[in-house]
Design a protein around this motif. Structure first.
Motif, short mmCIF file in Angstrom:
data_model
loop_
_atom_site.label_atom_id
_atom_site.label_comp_id
_atom_site.label_asym_id
_atom_site.label_seq_id
_atom_site.Cartn_x
_atom_site.Cartn_y
_atom_site.Cartn_z
N ASP A 1 0.85 -1.19 0.00
CA ASP A 1 0.00 0.00 0.00
C ASP A 1 0.88 1.24 0.00
OD1 ASP A 1 -1.69 2.17 0.77
OD2 ASP A 1 -3.08 0.77 1.70
N PRO A 2 0.67 2.17 -0.95
CA PRO A 2 1.53 3.37 -1.01
C PRO A 2 1.31 4.35 0.13
CG PRO A 2 -0.24 3.53 -2.61
CD PRO A 2 -0.30 2.14 -2.05
N THR A 3 0.39 4.07 1.03
CA THR A 3 0.15 4.99 2.15
C THR A 3 0.54 4.38 3.49
OG1 THR A 3 -2.13 4.24 2.57
CG2 THR A 3 -1.83 5.95 0.91
N VAL A 4 1.02 3.14 3.47
CA VAL A 4 1.25 2.41 4.72
C VAL A 4 2.70 1.94 4.81
CG1 VAL A 4 0.57 0.38 6.07
CG2 VAL A 4 -1.16 1.64 4.76
N PRO A 5 3.33 2.06 5.99
CA PRO A 5 4.70 1.56 6.15
C PRO A 5 4.76 0.05 5.98
CG PRO A 5 4.08 3.02 7.96
CD PRO A 5 2.82 2.71 7.21
N SER A 6 5.97 -0.46 5.75
CA SER A 6 6.14 -1.90 5.63
C SER A 6 5.76 -2.58 6.94
CB SER A 6 7.59 -2.24 5.27
OG SER A 6 8.47 -1.78 6.27
N ASP A 7 5.18 -3.76 6.81
CA ASP A 7 4.73 -4.54 7.97
C ASP A 7 5.95 -5.16 8.66
OD1 ASP A 7 3.59 -6.41 9.73
OD2 ASP A 7 1.88 -6.70 8.40
N GLN A 8 6.02 -5.01 9.98
CA GLN A 8 7.14 -5.59 10.72
C GLN A 8 7.20 -7.11 10.59
OE1 GLN A 8 9.73 -4.00 12.30
NE2 GLN A 8 8.83 -2.25 11.23
N ARG A 9 6.05 -7.72 10.27
CA ARG A 9 6.05 -9.18 10.09
C ARG A 9 6.88 -9.60 8.88
NH1 ARG A 9 -0.34 -10.13 10.12
NH2 ARG A 9 -0.12 -8.27 8.80
N LEU A 10 7.18 -8.62 8.01
CA LEU A 10 8.00 -8.92 6.85
C LEU A 10 9.39 -9.40 7.24
CD1 LEU A 10 8.05 -8.77 3.73
CD2 LEU A 10 8.96 -6.46 3.96
N LEU A 11 9.85 -9.00 8.42
CA LEU A 11 11.19 -9.41 8.87
C LEU A 11 11.35 -10.92 8.88
CD1 LEU A 11 11.79 -6.88 11.80
CD2 LEU A 11 12.95 -6.93 9.58
N ALA A 12 10.25 -11.63 9.16
CA ALA A 12 10.32 -13.09 9.22
C ALA A 12 10.57 -13.69 7.84
CB ALA A 12 9.03 -13.66 9.81
N GLN A 13 10.30 -12.92 6.77
CA GLN A 13 10.51 -13.41 5.42
C GLN A 13 11.92 -13.12 4.90
OE1 GLN A 13 8.17 -15.17 3.91
NE2 GLN A 13 6.75 -14.87 5.61
N LEU A 14 12.71 -12.37 5.67
CA LEU A 14 14.04 -11.96 5.24
C LEU A 14 15.12 -12.83 5.89
CD1 LEU A 14 13.41 -8.13 5.53
CD2 LEU A 14 13.64 -9.45 3.41
N PRO A 15 16.34 -12.79 5.39
CA PRO A 15 17.41 -13.57 6.03
C PRO A 15 17.53 -13.26 7.51
CG PRO A 15 18.17 -12.66 3.94
CD PRO A 15 16.82 -12.04 4.20
N ASN A 16 17.58 -14.29 8.32
CA ASN A 16 17.69 -14.11 9.78
C ASN A 16 19.17 -13.94 10.12
OD1 ASN A 16 17.64 -14.18 12.55
ND2 ASN A 16 16.17 -15.86 12.68
N LEU A 17 19.61 -12.71 10.08
CA LEU A 17 21.03 -12.43 10.27
C LEU A 17 21.46 -12.61 11.71
CD1 LEU A 17 21.29 -9.25 8.00
CD2 LEU A 17 21.75 -11.63 7.40
N THR A 18 20.54 -12.53 12.63
CA THR A 18 20.90 -12.68 14.05
C THR A 18 21.38 -14.08 14.36
OG1 THR A 18 18.62 -13.18 14.66
CG2 THR A 18 19.30 -10.88 14.77
N VAL A 19 20.95 -15.06 13.58
CA VAL A 19 21.40 -16.44 13.80
C VAL A 19 22.36 -16.89 12.69
CG1 VAL A 19 19.32 -17.05 15.07
CG2 VAL A 19 19.41 -17.46 12.60
N GLY A 20 22.76 -15.94 11.83
CA GLY A 20 23.73 -16.25 10.80
C GLY A 20 23.18 -17.02 9.61
N GLU A 21 21.88 -16.94 9.37
CA GLU A 21 21.30 -17.64 8.22
C GLU A 21 21.93 -17.11 6.94
OE1 GLU A 21 16.90 -18.92 6.62
OE2 GLU A 21 17.13 -16.88 7.40
#
Length: 226
Positions: A123-143
């Motif tokens: 949506d061009p009026t809404v910030p990215s959903d924080q739940r999107l982080l789960a879809q990205l590389p999990n850098l905290t565990v070195g994925e």
């Protein structure tokens, strides 16, 4: 694989309709089309889009405290060092550069995830959903990048759909900037910087084939001045 691009005037009419719905200033009648009738369109290879997404996610991690040694080690393990631009390399390795501009890349990541089919919302009026982080590389565990690709199972959208979204953001970019210039209210919770980042990602992702298009350039070569 290239496919015929949609009618640019019909797509532009839908984009203008969206701006009207949002109450944004409309670009002038001579505002250029993104592509011409008869052009073809395709997306960059999926692996290249995924790599760009992962690199930007790493840059975001550096913005929020990841140490250079960890970042460099991840790049090496993921075999992505060649996908990093010189300005990005300087920032990842030594923190040099405009920290604020790199932080803004979270909206470019959002757009790339939409292209990859990792999120339905854009949506061009809404910030990215924080739940999107789960879809990205999990850098905290070195994925690693390779492990993330196996987990994410990207299903990229069709080039015609993405081209239409690019045209919308081309118009939105103008409308948001003009609204901020004249002090008009914005339609949602994000500003022109966010729209610009989303457009940047879409401009880089979409490749047009036709007599008036140059070969696809690098990430840093995307021109948002027009």
């Amino acid at each position: 694989m290239s496919v015929p691009a949609p009618d640019p005037r019909a797509v532009r009419a839908m984009s203008i309709e969206q701006l009207q719905r949002l109450g944004l200033p409309l670009p002038p009648a001579e505002f250029p089309l993104v592509w011409e009738p008869g052009d073809e369109v395709e997306l960059r290879p999926t692996g290249e889009i995924e790599a760009r997404t992962a690199v930007l996610q790493l840059i975001m991690a550096r913005c929020f405290g990841m140490i250079p040694e960890t970042a460099m080690s991840w790049l090496t393990a993921s075999r992505l060092t060649e996908m990093v631009t010189p300005p990005e390399w300087d920032f990842i390795a030594s923190g040099k550069g405009d920290h604020r501009s790199f932080v803004l890349h979270h909206d470019a990541v959002f757009a790339l995830c939409w292209v990859l089919g990792l999120t339905r919302e854009f949506d061009p009026t809404v910030p990215s959903d924080q739940r999107l982080l789960a879809q990205l590389p999990n850098l905290t565990v070195g994925e690693t990048f390779i492990d993330w690709r196996s987990r994410s199972l990207a299903a990229p959208r069709g080039p015609v759909e993405v081209a239409a979204m690019l045209d919308l953001h081309y118009c939105l970019d103008w409308g948001y900037l003009e609204a901020e210039r004249i002090g008009a209210p914005l339609p949602g919770l994000i500003d022109a910087n966010a729209i610009g980042q989303r457009r940047w990602a879409l401009e880089w992702t979409v490749v047009f084939r036709g007599p008036y298009h140059d070969p696809p350039g690098g990430w840093e070569e995307v021109d948002l001045s027009i």
